[in-house]
Enzyme design. Sequence first.
Site, PDB file in Angstrom:
ATOM      1  N   HIS A   3       0.854  -1.185   0.000  1.00  0.00           N
ATOM      2  CA  HIS A   3       0.000   0.000   0.000  1.00  0.00           C
ATOM      3  C   HIS A   3       0.883   1.225   0.000  1.00  0.00           C
ATOM      4  CE1 HIS A   3      -3.068   2.898   1.209  1.00  0.00           C
ATOM      5  NE2 HIS A   3      -3.921   2.034   0.708  1.00  0.00           N
ATOM      6  N   ASP A  61      -7.938  -5.177   0.051  1.00  0.00           N
ATOM      7  CA  ASP A  61      -8.479  -6.041  -0.991  1.00  0.00           C
ATOM      8  C   ASP A  61      -8.150  -7.510  -0.805  1.00  0.00           C
ATOM      9  OD1 ASP A  61      -9.672  -3.988  -2.521  1.00  0.00           O
ATOM     10  OD2 ASP A  61      -7.694  -3.388  -3.245  1.00  0.00           O
TER      11      ASP A  61
END
Length: 333
Positions: free
Chosen positions: A226, A283
């Site tokens: 991320h 996700d």
Amino acid sequence: DFLEVAYLLIFGELPNKEQLEKFDQDIKAESHVDEEMKKILDGFPKSAHPMGVLSSLTSALVAFNPTSVDVSSEEAMYRSIVRILAKFPVLVAWTMRKKMGLPLDYGDDSLGYVENIHKMMFKRPNKEYTKNKVVIDALDKLLILHADHEQNCSTSTVRIVGSSHAGLFASLSAGISALWGPLHGGANQAVLEMLQAIQEDGGDTKKYMAKAKDKNDPFRLMGFGHRVYKNFDPRARIIKKAADEVLGDLGIEDPILEIAKGLEKEALEDDYFVKRKLYPNVDFYSGIIYRAMGIPVDMFTVMFALGRLPGWIAQWREMRLRKEPIGRPRQVY
Ligand code: ACO
């Protein structure tokens, strides 16, 4: 719940009972989508990616709600906001139902916002809709966890398109396109496809870990890493727990969940991932829940868009209220 969070994001504070009631009623009063929109949906092949369909339908909504563009008063802005909060779930449900060959349906205003979304998506024409609390709670949680996340790719897109005063629906349509990509919201689809591929290939997670670390191999461990979270994405923890709850309640034993947990464990102990601070992101586990709910894999990113809707709206509203100038990033050659 998700609707309260939407209010919080958009208006800056949690609603009291009356405010929530009014918000809910105002949304319900706008929950009809023009029948002509069905013709546009009809023009798409069943194989069309749902994100493309959703982006197009959101843009098409402008034609049926031309007054939504001029938001020179706060009242007009409010009307655009409740309109899209009302109509977007219908578009999401229609996109999925068309894909699945199910008749298009409208919601049921007697239900709560999230329950109604679930019903619109899953109601069978020949079956009574029954509510599953664990599933609705998990959906509520997923939508809340996706609701806003500062200046990511799609949110910045919504703001920059909105900065030209193109209107809320057009700005959102652009944001949906930005979210579509596999490095952003599209990662939830990519994760599940990756996990399925690993399963079909015999479940050898070590082989895929090696591929992810090989600089000559374009393969990346989807759902990992991320731009901002360099010490775990807190959303992933909550979603992992919810995945266990939903699968447990539905009595589903999904080998893909085990593969995902295996990959996470290996990555957390692996020098390559530890050094680069790569952890599971939002996700990584969400697709496993969506799959258990019966949502087709290419609809996963649409579910992300549904959750992100209040955040996009809040950012767009803030940008307009602050009378920000048109966006124009400087480019350095
Ligand atoms: N698998 C393997 N290696 C990775 C991964 C991954 N998922 N992510 C990053 N790396 C490596 C890179 O190869 C790079 O290695 P290097 O320093 O040896 O060259 C290093 O980690 C840093 O990677 P960047 O791409 O520079 O990190 P950035 O912050 O730009 O990218 C991103 C973040 C796009 C999320 C990236 O981690 C990625 O592609 N992840 C997979 C896709 C994904 O899950 N996206 C969803 C993100 S959450 C969201 O948008 C909702």
